[in-house]
Design an enzyme around this catalytic site. Structure first.
Site, PDB file in Angstrom:
ATOM      1  N   TYR A  52     -37.779  29.427  -5.190  1.00 16.85           N
ATOM      2  CA  TYR A  52     -37.579  28.444  -6.267  1.00 16.85           C
ATOM      3  C   TYR A  52     -37.561  29.148  -7.633  1.00 16.85           C
ATOM      4  CZ  TYR A  52     -38.408  24.177  -9.029  1.00 16.85           C
ATOM      5  OH  TYR A  52     -38.322  23.141  -9.928  1.00 16.85           O
ATOM      6  N   LEU A  67     -29.119  18.976 -11.652  1.00 15.32           N
ATOM      7  CA  LEU A  67     -30.522  18.791 -11.234  1.00 15.32           C
ATOM      8  C   LEU A  67     -30.726  19.073  -9.750  1.00 15.32           C
ATOM      9  CD1 LEU A  67     -30.472  17.211 -13.988  1.00 15.32           C
ATOM     10  CD2 LEU A  67     -32.010  15.572 -12.950  1.00 15.32           C
TER      11      LEU A  67
HETATM   12  N1  LIG Z   1     -40.196  16.853 -11.616  1.00 15.82           N
HETATM   13  C1  LIG Z   1     -40.616  17.951 -12.200  1.00 15.82           C
HETATM   14  O1  LIG Z   1     -41.790  18.020 -12.589  1.00 15.82           O
HETATM   15  C2  LIG Z   1     -39.694  19.113 -12.456  1.00 15.82           C
HETATM   16  C3  LIG Z   1     -40.213  20.217 -13.154  1.00 15.82           C
HETATM   17  C4  LIG Z   1     -39.375  21.301 -13.384  1.00 15.82           C
HETATM   18  C5  LIG Z   1     -38.063  21.271 -12.990  1.00 15.82           C
HETATM   19  N2  LIG Z   1     -37.587  20.200 -12.324  1.00 15.82           N
HETATM   20  C6  LIG Z   1     -36.184  20.253 -11.875  1.00 15.82           C
HETATM   21  O2  LIG Z   1     -35.544  19.013 -12.042  1.00 15.82           O
HETATM   22  C7  LIG Z   1     -34.649  18.775 -10.964  1.00 15.82           C
HETATM   23  C8  LIG Z   1     -34.959  17.438 -10.304  1.00 15.82           C
HETATM   24  O3  LIG Z   1     -36.291  17.478  -9.810  1.00 15.82           O
HETATM   25  P1  LIG Z   1     -36.983  16.194  -9.161  1.00 15.82           P
HETATM   26  O4  LIG Z   1     -38.413  16.249  -9.529  1.00 15.82           O
HETATM   27  O5  LIG Z   1     -36.210  14.997  -9.479  1.00 15.82           O
HETATM   28  O6  LIG Z   1     -36.895  16.575  -7.616  1.00 15.82           O
HETATM   29  P2  LIG Z   1     -36.257  15.776  -6.389  1.00 15.82           P
HETATM   30  O7  LIG Z   1     -36.507  16.610  -5.186  1.00 15.82           O
HETATM   31  O8  LIG Z   1     -36.722  14.370  -6.408  1.00 15.82           O
HETATM   32  O9  LIG Z   1     -34.712  15.787  -6.760  1.00 15.82           O
HETATM   33  C9  LIG Z   1     -33.828  16.802  -6.382  1.00 15.82           C
HETATM   34  C10 LIG Z   1     -32.567  16.119  -5.897  1.00 15.82           C
HETATM   35  O10 LIG Z   1     -31.601  17.135  -5.566  1.00 15.82           O
HETATM   36  C11 LIG Z   1     -31.044  16.839  -4.299  1.00 15.82           C
HETATM   37  N3  LIG Z   1     -30.598  18.110  -3.719  1.00 15.82           N
HETATM   38  C12 LIG Z   1     -31.364  19.151  -3.304  1.00 15.82           C
HETATM   39  N4  LIG Z   1     -30.580  20.157  -2.869  1.00 15.82           N
HETATM   40  C13 LIG Z   1     -29.299  19.728  -3.022  1.00 15.82           C
HETATM   41  C14 LIG Z   1     -28.038  20.316  -2.741  1.00 15.82           C
HETATM   42  N5  LIG Z   1     -27.939  21.536  -2.229  1.00 15.82           N
HETATM   43  N6  LIG Z   1     -26.924  19.598  -3.009  1.00 15.82           N
HETATM   44  C15 LIG Z   1     -27.006  18.334  -3.530  1.00 15.82           C
HETATM   45  N7  LIG Z   1     -28.173  17.737  -3.812  1.00 15.82           N
HETATM   46  C16 LIG Z   1     -29.306  18.435  -3.561  1.00 15.82           C
HETATM   47  C17 LIG Z   1     -32.164  16.185  -3.515  1.00 15.82           C
HETATM   48  O11 LIG Z   1     -31.712  15.415  -2.418  1.00 15.82           O
HETATM   49  C18 LIG Z   1     -32.803  15.322  -4.608  1.00 15.82           C
HETATM   50  O12 LIG Z   1     -32.181  14.071  -4.721  1.00 15.82           O
HETATM   51  C19 LIG Z   1     -34.795  19.961  -9.998  1.00 15.82           C
HETATM   52  O13 LIG Z   1     -33.746  20.872 -10.253  1.00 15.82           O
HETATM   53  C20 LIG Z   1     -36.112  20.567 -10.380  1.00 15.82           C
HETATM   54  O14 LIG Z   1     -36.140  21.946 -10.136  1.00 15.82           O
HETATM   55  C21 LIG Z   1     -38.374  19.109 -12.043  1.00 15.82           C
END
Ligand SMILES: NC(=O)c1ccc[n+]([C@@H]2O[C@H](COP(=O)([O-])OP(=O)(O)OC[C@H]3O[C@@H](n4cnc5c(N)ncnc54)[C@H](O)[C@@H]3O)[C@@H](O)[C@H]2O)c1
Length: 323
Positions: A150, A78
């Site tokens: 992204y 994630l």
């Molecule tokens: N929330 C949504 O609506 C949604 C929709 C589509 C996809 N996603 C995907 O789900 C995943 C989680 O999303 P979220 O909403 O929880 O976002 P978020 O930003 O809260 O979580 C992302 C996490 O990844 C960590 N992170 C970022 N880059 C990193 C790296 N290089 N190494 C280690 N950790 C890293 C961040 O610190 C954070 O804790 C993401 O991959 C996102 O693309 C989320």
């Protein structure tokens, strides 16, 4: 190499983020051992602070763009900033997190023979000319725009997942996640639900992009996590991609009006110019998830908004300040 056939050790990258922390809660609740890996770029220790004393839980600070060697048998990948404000702040790091992160985690899955699930996104469909979006749709993405770090990063990660599957027989699962909301979203990440709730609770103007007639679908976090866990548990031949989201479709203006009503806010609605490449319509076709995972969202928008508003209300009461 060590193997623990009766013991499930799960790695959650991005585990201190919004979705990741709920996934950690769910897995720990299921009695599974969890390594939560995060570089705290957008996530925080606070999101998993309640798990730190649990012997089944381990928190590792690490950036997925660098390799790491751990003994695990499932990986949920994630790690990647998910909100436009955050992922556009350092676009090169965003692409690296998706692409180098995928290479490193797929390499780990190959070495440990772990199953690996990729948190992909509806953004792989871009600004779609097909509605609703089924998994068979290849998308309409601008490869050089400000969202491309992204969108294209996530598309390339999907390519890598399928190439590791075909070439190295890694057991992959790809989830295409649509807008998900709930407690622990970052209050200042500019995502539509968190933005509207924070603005409403602070009686600030609610800022709509354009006239607010663009549509979005909103999935409550526990529904989404259930979908991810079910996808991970599917037989080896199920790879996805599988759409996970709530097909209920609302205009952004309708969302703003609901939030105002549920918070009893004095906020008025204000329009801002539409950002570049903002999708006009977003709605998942979840037939495949229904068939393959026997899954569909259960939490209605009003109920999910109520729970999220409660969380933001507590956060603001505890002194959290925007800006
Ligand atoms: N929330 C949504 O609506 C949604 C929709 C589509 C996809 N996603 C995907 O789900 C995943 C989680 O999303 P979220 O909403 O929880 O976002 P978020 O930003 O809260 O979580 C992302 C996490 O990844 C960590 N992170 C970022 N880059 C990193 C790296 N290089 N190494 C280690 N950790 C890293 C961040 O610190 C954070 O804790 C993401 O991959 C996102 O693309 C989320």
């Amino acid at each position: 190499m060590l193997r623990f056939p009766d013991y499930v050790q799960v790695l959650v990258t991005g585990g201190a983020g919004f979705l990741g922390s709920h996934l950690c809660d769910r897995l720990i609740g299921d009695g599974v051992a969890v390594i939560c890996l995060d570089n705290f770029y957008t996530g925080t220790r606070r999101n998993v602070a309640h798990l730190l004393d649990n012997p089944m839980f381990e928190l590792v600070r690490h950036d997925v763009t660098f390799p790491i060697y751990l003994e695990v048998n499932q990986i949920y990948n994630l790690a990647c900033a998910a909100s436009p404000i955050h992922y556009q702040f350092d676009p090169v790091q965003t692409t690296k997190s998706s692409v180098h992160g995928a290479i490193n985690m797929l390499g780990l899955a190959k070495r440990t023979r772990a199953r690996i699930l990729q948190a992909s996104t509806s953004e792989v469909y871009g600004d779609p000319d097909m509605h609703p979006q089924a998994e068979s749709y290849w998308g309409r993405v601008n490869p050089i725009g400000p969202r491309a770090c992204y969108d294209e990063g996530k598309r390339c990660a999907e390519t890598l997942f399928f190439d590791y599957y075909r070439q190295h027989h890694v057991l992959i699962k790809v989830a295409r996640i649509f807008n998900t909301y709930g407690p622990r979203m970052h209050p200042n990440d500019g995502r539509v639900v968190s933005n509207f709730i924070r603005q409403a609770l602070e009686n600030e103007p609610i800022t709509l992009f354009g006239d607010g007639s663009q549509t979005r679908s909103f999935c409550y976090v526990t529904d989404l996590i259930e979908g991810l866990v079910r996808l991970m548990a599917t037989p080896d031949e199920v790879t996805g991609p599988v759409n996970l989201g709530n097909p209920g479709e609302f205009t952004v203006r309708e969302l703003a009006e609901k939030v105002i009503a549920l918070t009893g806010s004095r906020s008025r609605i204000e329009s801002l110019p539409l950002p570049a490449d903002d999708p006009r319509q977003r709605k998942p076709d979840i037939d495949l998830a229904r068939k393959t995972l026997d899954w569909e969202p259960k939490v209605a928008l009003d109920e999910g908004l109520r729970r999220t508003i409660e969380y933001f209300d507590r956060l603001l009461a505890a002194g959290w300040k925007s800006g």
